[in-house]
Scaffold this motif. Structure first.
Motif, short mmCIF file in Angstrom:
data_model
loop_
_atom_site.label_atom_id
_atom_site.label_comp_id
_atom_site.label_asym_id
_atom_site.label_seq_id
_atom_site.Cartn_x
_atom_site.Cartn_y
_atom_site.Cartn_z
N SER A 272 32.94 -3.18 76.23
CA SER A 272 33.49 -2.67 74.77
C SER A 272 32.36 -3.21 73.74
O SER A 272 32.51 -2.81 72.39
CB SER A 272 34.68 -3.62 74.48
N ARG A 273 31.25 -3.80 73.84
CA ARG A 273 30.16 -3.98 73.03
C ARG A 273 29.37 -2.68 72.70
O ARG A 273 28.71 -2.67 71.75
CB ARG A 273 29.21 -4.97 73.58
N ARG A 274 29.87 -1.81 73.59
CA ARG A 274 29.28 -0.29 73.04
C ARG A 274 29.85 0.03 71.92
O ARG A 274 29.35 1.02 71.23
CB ARG A 274 29.71 0.71 74.25
N PHE A 275 31.11 -0.43 71.56
CA PHE A 275 31.74 -0.12 70.18
C PHE A 275 31.41 -1.19 68.87
O PHE A 275 31.81 -1.06 67.80
CB PHE A 275 33.18 -0.04 70.33
N GLN A 276 30.46 -2.07 69.30
CA GLN A 276 30.33 -3.10 68.24
C GLN A 276 28.78 -3.25 67.73
O GLN A 276 27.89 -3.86 68.26
CB GLN A 276 30.75 -4.46 68.94
N PRO A 277 28.37 -2.28 66.87
CA PRO A 277 29.21 -1.07 66.22
C PRO A 277 29.04 0.26 67.10
O PRO A 277 29.74 1.06 66.65
CB PRO A 277 28.44 -1.11 64.83
N ALA A 278 28.01 0.40 68.13
CA ALA A 278 27.81 1.61 68.61
C ALA A 278 26.67 1.78 69.68
O ALA A 278 25.86 0.40 69.70
CB ALA A 278 27.23 2.64 67.43
N LEU A 279 26.68 2.54 70.48
CA LEU A 279 25.85 2.56 71.57
C LEU A 279 24.27 2.49 71.08
O LEU A 279 23.29 1.93 71.25
CB LEU A 279 25.80 3.77 72.40
N LEU A 280 23.85 3.44 69.88
CA LEU A 280 22.87 3.72 69.11
C LEU A 280 22.77 4.64 67.87
O LEU A 280 23.80 5.15 67.77
CB LEU A 280 21.78 4.48 70.37
N ASP A 281 21.81 4.42 67.14
CA ASP A 281 21.80 4.93 65.81
C ASP A 281 21.04 6.57 66.53
O ASP A 281 20.17 6.69 66.99
CB ASP A 281 20.56 4.60 65.02
N LEU A 282 21.83 7.44 65.80
CA LEU A 282 21.22 8.81 65.93
C LEU A 282 20.39 9.36 65.15
O LEU A 282 19.31 10.29 65.25
CB LEU A 282 22.40 9.99 65.81
N SER A 283 20.03 8.43 64.14
CA SER A 283 18.92 8.83 62.97
C SER A 283 18.15 7.93 63.09
O SER A 283 18.13 6.83 63.65
CB SER A 283 19.48 9.15 61.55
N SER A 284 16.76 7.95 62.35
CA SER A 284 15.87 6.96 62.35
C SER A 284 16.31 5.79 61.25
O SER A 284 15.32 4.82 61.16
CB SER A 284 14.31 7.43 62.15
N VAL A 285 17.16 6.29 60.62
CA VAL A 285 17.53 5.25 59.58
C VAL A 285 18.42 4.07 60.16
O VAL A 285 19.34 4.50 60.82
CB VAL A 285 18.40 5.88 58.46
N GLU A 286 17.93 2.83 60.21
CA GLU A 286 18.30 1.72 60.73
C GLU A 286 19.86 1.37 60.58
O GLU A 286 20.19 1.21 59.49
CB GLU A 286 17.51 0.46 60.70
N ASP A 287 20.70 1.30 61.66
CA ASP A 287 21.94 0.78 61.54
C ASP A 287 22.79 1.42 60.29
O ASP A 287 23.59 0.43 59.57
CB ASP A 287 21.88 -0.90 61.23
N HIS A 288 22.59 2.64 60.12
CA HIS A 288 23.63 3.30 59.04
C HIS A 288 24.77 3.71 59.61
O HIS A 288 24.99 4.34 60.47
CB HIS A 288 22.62 4.42 58.36
N ASN A 289 25.74 3.35 59.06
CA ASN A 289 27.02 3.51 59.71
C ASN A 289 27.80 5.04 59.72
O ASN A 289 28.43 5.31 60.58
CB ASN A 289 28.46 2.57 59.18
N THR A 290 27.21 6.05 59.14
CA THR A 290 27.30 7.28 59.28
C THR A 290 26.47 7.93 60.68
O THR A 290 26.58 9.11 60.69
CB THR A 290 27.31 8.12 57.98
N GLN A 291 25.54 7.04 61.15
CA GLN A 291 24.69 7.80 61.80
C GLN A 291 24.84 7.36 63.35
O GLN A 291 23.89 7.28 64.06
CB GLN A 291 23.17 7.45 61.62
N TYR A 292 25.92 6.58 63.69
CA TYR A 292 26.07 6.27 65.11
C TYR A 292 26.62 7.08 66.10
O TYR A 292 27.22 8.15 65.77
CB TYR A 292 27.26 5.02 64.97
N PHE A 293 25.92 6.90 67.48
CA PHE A 293 26.39 7.65 68.57
C PHE A 293 27.18 7.19 69.55
O PHE A 293 26.97 5.62 69.80
CB PHE A 293 24.91 8.05 69.31
N ASN A 294 28.19 7.59 70.15
CA ASN A 294 28.99 7.06 71.10
C ASN A 294 29.45 8.19 71.94
O ASN A 294 29.12 9.43 71.68
CB ASN A 294 30.05 5.78 70.92
#
Ligand code: UDP
Length: 538
Positions: A68-90
């Motif tokens: 469940s750490r896959r949701f904490q907060p996400a598997l990865l960032d889809l954009s190159s902007v670091e850790d932006h909560n609108t850019q998460y991939f799962n």
């Protein structure tokens, strides 16, 4: 309309059977969601649910398996902007057996790079967040070649710079909206998800005020490989010994204007005895701008996204960035950071309007164009009186927007004065001198010999051989740094030496153990690694 996916014919029945039997396989690089890129076989996407789907079977692989750490907060960032909560991939998970009850999958045969563009209407964001990271993500994985296909999942339409994204591969990039036209369940045969952040140099101020990234990993050499690729794709050839030197003023025509542009152009031409031309995104094609900038001696522009085009300047050129009233140039440095990356070899000059008389404000415009009429009276007054925008977070600070969208009458003598502090003679490309910075290896065969005189005096003779790579190099200056540390102490005595041996007698005590650290230094600032520490007992 439906999108042509590929000429490659795939055996549909075999592909479906493989998906049902083998499920999805995922192997990722990176330890954190912010540095992770994942490679998938048979990753699927439901265009109805707008979710990626991972199918479990006996052969599926999921590395890392985060639970469940896959949701904490996400598997990865889809954009190159670091850790932006609108850019998460799962993805969501299903057993492969569920495929029996789902829409028939449509297979994507191309190798896919799946990512988000961050802000495709702003040229700085286009280059810094998308084009450079996509280019170098593709360099990182050899099957992401020119036949790969880009999938942009952020949900924007093409945007004004879509032609630039098309240069990165031979296949038309696809947008999230277009996936619906392909089918209800898409399955990517082979795909990479996420973007490399290794080339980014700036953080936009989401958690702390904007500024250069803490750990910049890109140099001018890699930036110029990318610009060379882009220029080839744009059919812009680098004119070798270009005949005439000139200055480019990059103007904005909608807002943040230079009010006395004609006067500015005349003054620059006169001062530097060079032809001076203006370009703008509104009036010139992208290729024309690249062609002009890539041979320019100096680029002058208001602070703004168009300044990212200094990527294309030749080595030795000068970037002059103009800042409106109350905007401290030190607080907004995306273009300064770019120009001063090691190996970019550009000169950078910032000028700020410090005269209230020379600024034109627009308090009555909409808030996103810098208007402040929606704020309460006291706040409006404070902003109008203020002489500097305090540091702030991105992106809607009204005081920042108010000042950023001012027009400016540039004070010519003051501008020429600051340019002249940096550009002494003629600006512009110097004859390319290769300033390649190669670092020394470790010194070799380090030895020490101690001698004791009486009960209070001792000497330490230390010698070593040159680093292995030095015999193949022409180096202007070779020095050695030696640190002598008494065992158990926190401090050490540093020495800079020109020869390969030295006898130390100051502060050397008899019957003591010393640690001796030695490294080589080329040309004053190229520090090599320390050799293994020497233990010397007097
Ligand atoms: N832009 C332009 N001319 C203008 C105003 C903006 O070409 O008069 C471009 C600008 O270079 C950027 C985009 O429009 O690519 C968005 O501009 P904005 O002012 O929002 O962003 P900034 O330039 O401050 O990053």
């Amino acid at each position: 309309q439906s999108q042509e996916l590929s000429q490659v014919q795939i055996d549909y029945h075999a592909a479906l059977q493989a998906l049902v039997e083998d499920g999805t396989r995922m192997v990722c690089t990176g330890r954190m969601h912010t540095d992770r890129i994942c490679r998938f076989e048979s990753l699927c996407y439901s265009t109805e649910a707008e979710e990626f789907v991972y199918f479990h079977s006996n052969s599926s692989v999921m590395l890392p398996n985060l639970g469940s750490r896959r949701f904490q907060p996400a598997l990865l960032d889809l954009s190159s902007v670091e850790d932006h909560n609108t850019q998460y991939f799962n993805f969501v998970e299903l057993p492969a057996a569920a495929l029996k009850f789902m829409p028939k999958p449509v297979f994507v045969p191309d190798v896919a790079l799946i990512a988000n563009r961050f802000n495709p209407d702003n040229l700085m964001h286009v280059f810094h967040d998308d084009l450079l990271p996509i280019y170098y993500t593709m360099q990182q994985f050899s099957d992401l070649d020119l036949e790969a296909r880009l999938f942009f999942m952020e949900g924007w339409s093409e945007g004004v710079h879509f032609d630039l994204y098309k240069l990165l591969s031979n296949k038309q990039p696809l947008l999230r909206e277009q996936l619906k036209t392909l089918g209800r369940l898409l399955c990517f045969t082979k795909s990479y998800v996420g973007l490399s952040k290794i080339t980014t140099w700036y953080q936009y101020g989401f958690v702390q005020p904007q500024g250069p990234k803490a750990n910049i990993l890109v140099s001018g050499n890699e930036i110029r490989h990318f610009t060379k690729f882009m220029m080839q794709k744009l059919n812009v050839s680098l004119e070798e010994s270009s005949s005439e030197e000139y200055i480019v003023v990059f103007s904005r025509t909608i807002n943040r204007l230079i009010l006395n542009e004609a006067e500015l152009i005349l003054a620059l031409a006169q001062e530097f005895q060079m032809k001076t031309i203006t370009v703008s995104l509104e009036e010139h094609s992208f290729s024309d701008i690249v062609r002009l900038i890539s041979n320019a001696s100096m680029l002058v522009s208001m602070h703004g996204a168009q300044l990212v085009m200094s990527l294309f300047l030749p080595r030795g050129a000068t970037v002059v960035e103009l800042f409106p009233y109350a905007i401290n140039p030190e607080h907004y440095t995306p273009y300064k950071t770019l120009a001063t990356l090691p190996g970019m070899d550009l000169q950078y000059v910032a000028w700020q309007n410090t005269d209230r008389e020379d600024t034109v404000t627009y308090p009555d415009r909409p808030w996103d164009q810098g208007g402040i009429a929606h704020l309460d009276k006291a706040e409006q007054e404070r902003i109008i009186k203020s002489t500097e925008v305090p540091r702030h977070l991105c992106c809607r600070n009204p005081e920042w927007l108010f000042r950023a969208y001012q027009d400016t009458k540039v004070n010519i003598p003051s501008l020429i004065h600051v340019i002249r502090q940096t550009v002494k003679s003629k600006p512009g490309p110097k004859k390319q001198k290769w300033s390649g910075s190669l670092y020394p290896g470790k010194v070799r065969d380090a030895k020490c010999q101690a001698s004791v005189q009486g009960t209070s005096e001792a000497k330490l003779a230390v010698s070593w051989q040159i680093p292995w790579n030095l015999k193949y190099l022409k180096v202007r200056e070779v020095k050695y740094e030696v640190w002598i540390q008494e065992q158990g102490e926190n401090t050490y005595m540093p020495y800079i030496l020109s020869h390969q041996n030295h006898t130390f007698s100051e502060n050397i005590k008899p019957f003591t153990i010393y640690l001796v650290w030695i490294r080589c230094i080329f040309n004053k600032n190229l520090l090599g690694p320390f050799a293994d520490v020497l233990l010397c007992s007097t």
